[in-house]
Design an enzyme around this catalytic site. Structure first.
Site, PDB file in Angstrom:
ATOM      1  N   ASP A 143      19.702  21.745  34.366  1.00  0.00           N
ATOM      2  CA  ASP A 143      20.511  22.968  34.578  1.00  0.00           C
ATOM      3  C   ASP A 143      21.890  22.449  35.012  1.00  0.00           C
ATOM      4  OD1 ASP A 143      21.193  25.786  35.136  1.00  0.00           O
ATOM      5  OD2 ASP A 143      19.099  25.854  34.994  1.00  0.00           O
ATOM      6  N   HIS A 208      24.870  29.091  37.547  1.00  0.00           N
ATOM      7  CA  HIS A 208      23.353  29.062  36.711  1.00  0.00           C
ATOM      8  C   HIS A 208      22.212  28.266  37.464  1.00  0.00           C
ATOM      9  CE1 HIS A 208      20.666  28.484  32.974  1.00  0.00           C
ATOM     10  NE2 HIS A 208      21.339  29.711  32.810  1.00  0.00           N
ATOM     11  N   SER A 532      17.368  32.810  30.506  1.00  0.00           N
ATOM     12  CA  SER A 532      17.406  31.848  31.584  1.00  0.00           C
ATOM     13  C   SER A 532      16.915  31.900  32.833  1.00  0.00           C
ATOM     14  CB  SER A 532      18.988  31.539  31.600  1.00  0.00           C
ATOM     15  OG  SER A 532      19.403  30.525  31.000  1.00  0.00           O
TER      16      SER A 532
END
Ligand SMILES: *[C@@H]1O[C@H](CO)[C@@H](O)[C@H](O)[C@H]1NC(C)=O
Ligand SMILES: *[C@@H]1O[C@H](CO)[C@@H](O)[C@H](O)[C@H]1NC(C)=O
Ligand SMILES: *[C@@H]1O[C@H](CO)[C@@H](O)[C@H](O)[C@H]1NC(C)=O
Ligand SMILES: *[C@@H]1O[C@H](CO)[C@@H](O)[C@H](O)[C@H]1NC(C)=O
Ligand SMILES: *[C@@H]1O[C@H](CO)[C@@H](O)[C@H](O)[C@H]1NC(C)=O
Ligand SMILES: *[C@@H]1O[C@H](CO)[C@@H](O)[C@H](O)[C@H]1NC(C)=O
Ligand SMILES: *[C@@H]1O[C@H](CO)[C@@H](O)[C@H](O)[C@H]1NC(C)=O
Ligand SMILES: *[C@@H]1O[C@H](CO)[C@@H](O)[C@H](O)[C@H]1NC(C)=O
Length: 747
Positions: A143, A208, A532
């Site tokens: 990630d 994220h 996601s």
């Protein structure tokens, strides 16, 4: 965080070179990073290092020793064999013809695919856990990095040292001082130098990675919220589990060469589950970095969970389709945000949006685009819709502006308005946090608001901070990618769904909550949407199942999650093509009754059946004697013991028949008798032989055959979906989705 879910859509990226220029400068700039994949590691120890072998191969095709040396970027070799090098197209071609090479492909950039959720999934905070086992579970994420220990979701108070099996590293970097006993590993990979080498760091400057890792394995944090909105307890699927972060995404995207480097490391580091909230174009398994990495992970007992992509609601958009990965679609939870609007005359409207800003006054002056028109502008456009260059800034400054349609908020905000009311009848299922107050009402309600503004001498109104209401749930997100797929036409993808709309989880302090210009707000939590966000829910659930069944294979864990999933309400567009087996039900997955297991050899016979040749297969398995012609395991139309059943038909086919062979393993400690129950729509006949399975002991296997036949009764029907359930008692019903899909979808 990008506004529209997909963050790094980076095609045609210009690669930054590291500065060492050699030979002909033109040649050098024409070189592009390629991945040379060479399959499994050699079985015997060799006298020369892999890195030397890679160099010899390179010098051979490049000819010039010095250029060969400088063109190599990295050797893989911890979990599989291969390397990355800057090559010219003809050199890549030459390498691909070498006997020891499986595939050569250009390294591409992929995209990130962007709390009550665990309660909603039937896993309340006090759910039964095996804390001792759970704290040995390591979830590895590929990630954007991690926001360090000052985030409450990653507090390691009460955690012992990392489990003994952990062999990974925590590498410091700019603004990143190290790990703790919760986040035990963090490394950054940047083989193509997307950032200057002295600035590589596992630090999350995007948000994220912090968000996904806290969803998978963050600890419980009470009263978490985004500026008071969605307040509740934020926690991960395995709060006692550990996190290992492999940073492969930078502002420019996530490069295949880095993704493979992360898999190469994670597999030997000792992670249990790999979570990959990334996607990109679908390609053959031999030149897809996620398919290659996850295959070698699966060989070592590690399940890889991937996001399905954010390109819905269109069909044929699903990413990450290899049968050994668990592919996750995004659905809603039972919570929704509403933003109330009140007018000076007392009228109230329930609009939608995600507004975190409380009004400071009881009311503000209110106007509409038509009244705020710039009268000295001759060819003014649609002022009622607050279009660009139609309004007079002095008439909107400090006011709430009513604009017809959507999009006016950006214009009026720039002109100094303090809020916007807009109209939208298409009920958006996804909200984004905004940096100025706004609310969407229906067109009908908009007329009432407009009328009030036109007819009052000093219209005024207010937009309140969003509140949370119950929602009829779950439904598939419109953005979630749908099947079918071309790589393996008998494998139904996505496999499963999990919440991915408006998910509250930890965030990084190195990015603002909207990343809009002018927004300076930092928050420990943020609300984001995307497959996601769905993916780490399933990674957490898989880790939870693994903490109870440490010896289950990746396919067994996947099967348990799929066959116990809660079926989704049919959606007009896509049905099973959008949701797979349904929404995860982690507690049920602890006791699936039966599992559809698949071992590495079966995946390989499946690869043979898909048409990959002996040379490739021999290298992937590391078994030089592998001969696809002698493989007899891949029986039936699909040749794989998949927990769902799928067949794709050509456009004009009306009648069809297909045969599938399956073997189930009994995983409970008791005798059991299972009966087949099929559900099928008109036109589809499902026959199961035998239709009773008796098990005397645990781990016993039984095989059966499923024959589908039927016909499409009219031209318009493009899919027939049914199911096979094995029933023993009220507790165990092992459901497999059956989908016959006909490609008649006209766009
Ligand atoms: C490190 O942190 C400082 C201060 O927050 C910031 O200005 C700088 O851009 C950061 N560097 C990186 C590489 O993130
Ligand atoms: C990295 O190197 C560049 C150029 O040498 C320099 O400008 C930059 O400040 C360095 N960054 C850090 C974090 O040291
Ligand atoms: C109105 O439009 C005119 C002509 O384009 C422009 O010069 C003027 O700046 C605008 N006035 C305001 C207040 O935006
Ligand atoms: C202005 O835009 C709104 C919203 O899109 C639309 O309903 C309206 O018909 C438009 N008016 C004109 C005059 O084009
Ligand atoms: C309000 O007035 C504007 C013109 O000033 C007009 O275009 C609009 O239709 C009116 N709205 C209603 C609901 O009557
Ligand atoms: C195997 O397939 C690859 C491409 O997938 C091809 O380049 C190679 O020539 C094939 N080998 C044989 C022996 O057919
Ligand atoms: C694979 O097996 C087939 C049939 O048994 C045989 O004809 C063929 O020569 C074998 N290929 C290799 C490379 O051993
Ligand atoms: C399907 O049938 C139509 C009309 O009979 C024909 O034009 C078309 O080429 C057919 N498509 C395929 C894929 O066979």
């Amino acid at each position: 965080m990008s506004r529209f879910l997909v963050l790094f859509t980076l095609l045609n990226v210009v690669f930054l070179h590291s500065g060492i220029l050699l030979g002909n400068a033109d040649d050098e700039s024409a070189r592009k990073p390629y991945i040379v994949y060479m399959g499994a590691l050699p079985e015997e120890r060799m006298s020369v290092s892999l890195s030397d072998i890679h160099h010899t191969l390179l010098s051979d095709v490049i000819g010039d020793e010095a250029i060969a040396k400088n063109s190599k970027i990295h050797s893989y070799g911890r979990s599989f064999n291969g390397f990355v090098a800057r090559l010219l197209p003809h050199e890549a071609e030459l390498l691909s013809e070498k006997e020891s090479v499986v595939s050569v492909f250009q390294s591409r950039r992929r995209q990130l695919l962007t709390t009550r959720t665990w309660d909603f999934l039937g896993m309340p905070e006090n759910v039964r856990r095996r804390h001792d086992c759970e704290s040995d579970i390591i979830v590895g994420l590929l990630d954007t990095g991690w926001n360090m220990a000052d985030s409450p979701s990653f507090n390691d108070k009460g955690y012992g040292p990392p489990p003994a099996k952990w062999k990974g590293k925590c590498v410091k970097g700019v603004n990143f001082t190290g790990c703790n006993n919760k986040v035990i590993g963090a490394r950054a990979f940047d083989l193509t130098n997307m950032v200057p080498p002295n600035e590589t760091t596992p630090l999350d400057t995007d948000g994220h990675g912090t968000h996904t890792s806290s969803t998978a394995a963050g600890i419980s944090v009470r009263r978490a919220s985004l500026f008071g909105v969605a307040e509740g307890t934020a926690r991960g699927g395995v709060p006692s589990g550990r996190i290992a972060m492999y940073k492969v995404c930078w502002d420019e995207g996530c490069d295949d060469s880095d993704i493979l480097a992360a898999f190469d490391a994670a597999i030997v580091d000792g992670v249990d589950i790999i979570s990959v909230s990334l996607g990109g174009d679908v390609s053959s398994y031999l030149d897809d970095s996620i398919a290659i990495g996850s295959f070698h992970g699966s060989e070592k007992g590690i399940l890889t969970v991937c996001a399905a992509g954010n390109e819905g609601p269109y069909l044929w958009t699903v990413h990450n389709v290899a049968p050994w990965v668990l592919t996750v679609a995004a659905s809603s939870i039972d919570r929704k945000f509403v933003t109330d609007v009140k007018l000076g005359n007392g009228q109230k409207f329930i609009g939608t949006s995600l507004n975190t800003i409380s009004p400071k006054k009881r009311f503000y002056p209110l106007t509409n685009g038509a009244l705020a028109r710039n009268t000295s502008h001759f060819e003014a456009g649609n002022a009622s819709a607050c279009k660009y260059e139609t309004l007079d800034a002095s008439k909107v400054k400090g006011k709430i502006v009513f604009c017809q349609g959507v999009g006016g908020n950006i214009i009026v905000h720039a002109l100094g308005a303090i809020g916007t009311i807009m109209t939208d009848d298409y009920t958006e299922d996804t909200m984004f946090v905004e940096n100025n107050p706004l609310s969407y009402v229906s067109v009908q309600e908009g007329l009432k608001i407009d009328k009030y503004i036109n007819s009052s001498r000093s219209p005024h109104g207010v937009i309140y901070k969003s509140r949370t209401i119950k929602n009829a749930a779950p439904f598939i997100a419109s953005f979630s990618s749908r099947g079918s797929q071309e790589i393996s036409s008998h494998v139904l993808k996505p496999d499963i769904t999990a919440p991915g709309i408006d998910i509250l989880a930890a965030y990084t302090k190195f990015a603002t909550v909207t990343e809009h210009r002018g927004d300076t707000r930092i928050s420990k939590f943020n609300i984001i949407s995307g497959t996601s966000m769905a993916c780490p829910h399933v990674s957490g659930a898989a880790a939870y199942v693994k903490s109870f069944h440490p010896n289950w294979s990746p396919a067994a864990i996947k099967s348990a999650l799929m066959t116990t999933a809660t079926q989704m309400r049919a959606t007009p567009l896509g049905a099973a093509l959008s949701s797979g087996s349904g929404q995860i039900h982690p507690r049920a997955a602890l006791h699936p009754g039966l599992i559809y297991d698949i071992d590495t050899e079966e995946y390989i016979s499946f690869i043979c059946k898909e048409g990959y040749n002996n040379t490739a297969v021999a290298l992937i398995t590391g078994n030089k004697k592998y001969n696809c012609s002698n493989v007899c395991r891949a029986k039936g139309d699909d040749g794989i013991n998949y927990p769902s059943i799928h067949t794709q038909l050509d456009k004009n086919v009306t009648e069809f028949s297909a045969v599938f062979y399956r073997t189930v393993t009994h995983v409970e400690d008791c005798k059991a008798v299972y009966k087949a129950k099929v559900r099928s729509p008109k036109g589809l006949s499902i026959k199961v032989i035998p239709d009773i399975l008796r098990f005397d002991e645990s781990n016993e296997k039984k095989s059966f055959k499923v024959s589908l036949s039927g016909r499409f009764l009219d031209k318009k029907t493009w899919y027939l979906s049914g199911s096979l359930e094995w029933w023993s008692d009220s507790k165990h019903n092992v459901r497999s989705l059956i989908l016959v899909y006909r490609d008649t979808y006209d766009d």
